[in-house]
Motif scaffolding. Structure first.
Motif, mmCIF file in Angstrom:
data_model
loop_
_atom_site.group_PDB
_atom_site.id
_atom_site.type_symbol
_atom_site.label_atom_id
_atom_site.label_comp_id
_atom_site.label_asym_id
_atom_site.label_seq_id
_atom_site.Cartn_x
_atom_site.Cartn_y
_atom_site.Cartn_z
ATOM 1 N N ILE A 184 41.860 -11.164 1.036
ATOM 2 C CA ILE A 184 43.108 -11.174 0.664
ATOM 3 C C ILE A 184 42.554 -12.429 1.175
ATOM 4 O O ILE A 184 42.125 -12.167 2.168
ATOM 5 C CB ILE A 184 44.321 -10.165 1.651
ATOM 6 C CG1 ILE A 184 45.407 -11.471 1.598
ATOM 7 C CG2 ILE A 184 43.966 -10.541 2.542
ATOM 8 C CD1 ILE A 184 46.965 -9.835 2.678
ATOM 9 N N GLY A 185 43.876 -13.608 1.289
ATOM 10 C CA GLY A 185 43.151 -14.638 1.219
ATOM 11 C C GLY A 185 44.312 -15.468 2.453
ATOM 12 O O GLY A 185 45.617 -15.385 1.725
ATOM 13 N N PHE A 186 44.315 -16.087 3.101
ATOM 14 C CA PHE A 186 45.497 -16.476 3.958
ATOM 15 C C PHE A 186 45.224 -18.580 4.353
ATOM 16 O O PHE A 186 44.395 -19.068 4.282
ATOM 17 C CB PHE A 186 44.821 -16.489 5.411
ATOM 18 C CG PHE A 186 45.091 -14.804 5.734
ATOM 19 C CD1 PHE A 186 46.542 -14.754 5.949
ATOM 20 C CD2 PHE A 186 44.546 -13.825 5.833
ATOM 21 C CE1 PHE A 186 46.905 -12.762 5.822
ATOM 22 C CE2 PHE A 186 44.169 -12.663 5.231
ATOM 23 C CZ PHE A 186 45.340 -12.062 6.014
ATOM 24 N N VAL A 187 46.689 -18.997 4.351
ATOM 25 C CA VAL A 187 46.553 -20.422 4.233
ATOM 26 C C VAL A 187 47.515 -20.874 5.189
ATOM 27 O O VAL A 187 48.371 -20.407 5.389
ATOM 28 C CB VAL A 187 47.297 -21.375 2.697
ATOM 29 C CG1 VAL A 187 46.980 -22.735 2.978
ATOM 30 C CG2 VAL A 187 45.912 -20.970 1.944
ATOM 31 N N PRO A 191 49.624 -14.872 4.359
ATOM 32 C CA PRO A 191 49.215 -14.897 3.139
ATOM 33 C C PRO A 191 49.026 -14.936 2.013
ATOM 34 O O PRO A 191 50.241 -15.815 1.823
ATOM 35 C CB PRO A 191 49.929 -12.927 3.146
ATOM 36 C CG PRO A 191 50.401 -13.342 4.568
ATOM 37 C CD PRO A 191 50.387 -14.315 4.559
ATOM 38 N N ALA A 192 48.258 -15.522 1.306
ATOM 39 C CA ALA A 192 48.549 -16.563 0.409
ATOM 40 C C ALA A 192 48.170 -16.145 -0.889
ATOM 41 O O ALA A 192 48.107 -16.984 -2.003
ATOM 42 C CB ALA A 192 47.930 -18.242 0.993
ATOM 43 N N GLY A 193 46.915 -15.085 -1.254
ATOM 44 C CA GLY A 193 46.621 -14.574 -2.579
ATOM 45 C C GLY A 193 45.246 -13.660 -2.484
ATOM 46 O O GLY A 193 45.354 -12.695 -1.270
ATOM 47 N N VAL A 194 45.039 -13.244 -3.469
ATOM 48 C CA VAL A 194 44.945 -12.004 -3.481
ATOM 49 C C VAL A 194 43.663 -11.920 -4.224
ATOM 50 O O VAL A 194 42.941 -12.949 -5.788
ATOM 51 C CB VAL A 194 45.182 -10.810 -3.775
ATOM 52 C CG1 VAL A 194 45.455 -10.210 -2.814
ATOM 53 C CG2 VAL A 194 46.012 -11.177 -4.958
#
Length: 272
Positions: A184-187, A191-194
């Motif tokens: 999981i990605g964070f900006v 939470p912004a993407g996977v």
């Protein structure tokens, strides 16, 4: 120069096999859900592998990989397999496996080429941990976060978010399967993407990544690429493989991250 940097027939076969391996793992895991609610099947026809998922009508889940000239005698059986299930499907043909005999036979059976898809590869390097753009953070997904995964997956790919539960269920079954990793990605802490990776036989397949529209152009996709390539190297993989629509933003990001084009495969579909 390392031979893996040069496209050879042996490398091309390894790239294709990596796709077959992760699809077998994925579709079999989906099919092992209680009662097989998605109607998932994997069937071998000689050395060709057919994938069918009743509740996923998209070409990527109703496809034949690994087909080559020596499988011509199986093609009518493959066509019958999908027609019995009332499902359109595609043959994926790599340059290494293409021949005039195979393509002519498919043409005679009412198939023709309808597109291309790019396969890229690279050699992972664990010498230096990846650095991300400002505001970007990535970590592995936790076992209890698949509802969030499903929502981000849908928002990032344009699917109706009402289907997030199905996406979550079809990926949750992979969490404890050997070789699979979810990210999981964070900006700016949001939470912004996977992203997803599958590792098998010293090869890491970058199987999926998506960023929701509000956080695009911030460097998350590039960060996902670098993170997975680094983790693949730590896990002793010596090859990374990924796919993208030809000349797409995804392909551009992969090339900027250091991956190279292995080949463009042809997609053949029925028009009879």
């Amino acid at each position: 120069m390392n031979w893996l940097l040069i496209v050879t027939r042996a490398l091309a076969e390894r790239l294709e096999q990596s796709e077959i391996d992760y699809m077998i793992s994925r579709v079999n895991a989906i099919g092992q859900r209680e009662g097989n609610p998605m109607g998932a099947e994997v069937r071998q026809f000689g050395g060709a592998t057919a994938f069918y998922v009743h509740e996923m009508p998209w070409g990527s889940f109703n496809t034949v990989k690994g087909v080559r000239e020596e499988h011509i005698d199986y093609i009518d059986e493959i066509i019958s397999f999908f027609r019995e299930r009332s499902r359109s499907f595609q043959f994926e043909i790599t340059p290494a496996n293409s021949s005039s005999e195979l393509l002519s036979y498919l043409t005679d059976r009412g198939f023709r080429q309808s597109g291309f898809h790019t396969v890229l590869y690279g050699m992972p390097n664990a010498e230096e941990e990846p650095a991300y753009a400002a505001g970007i953070a990535i970590r592995e997904l936790k076992a209890d976060e698949f509802e969030l995964y499903g929502k981000l997956h849908c928002l990032g790919t344009g699917l109706n978010v009402d289907g997030a539960g199905h996406v979550a269920d079809n990926n949750r079954v992979l969490y404890d399967q050997p070789g699979w990793r979810f990210y999981i990605g964070f900006v700016d802490d949001q939470p912004a993407g996977v992203a997803v990776m599958y590792m098998h036989n010293s090869t890491a397949s970058l199987t999926f990544a998506a960023t929701i529209p509000a956080f695009r152009k911030r460097g998350l996709q590039t960060a996902f690429l670098h993170k997975r390539c680094y983790d693949a190297a730590i896990a002793q993989c010596d090859l990374v493989v990924s796919q993208a629509a030809y000349a797409s933003i995804s392909q551009n990001n992969m090339e900027r991250a250091g991956l190279r084009i292995g080949y463009t495969r042809a997609v053949w579909t029925s028009h009879s």
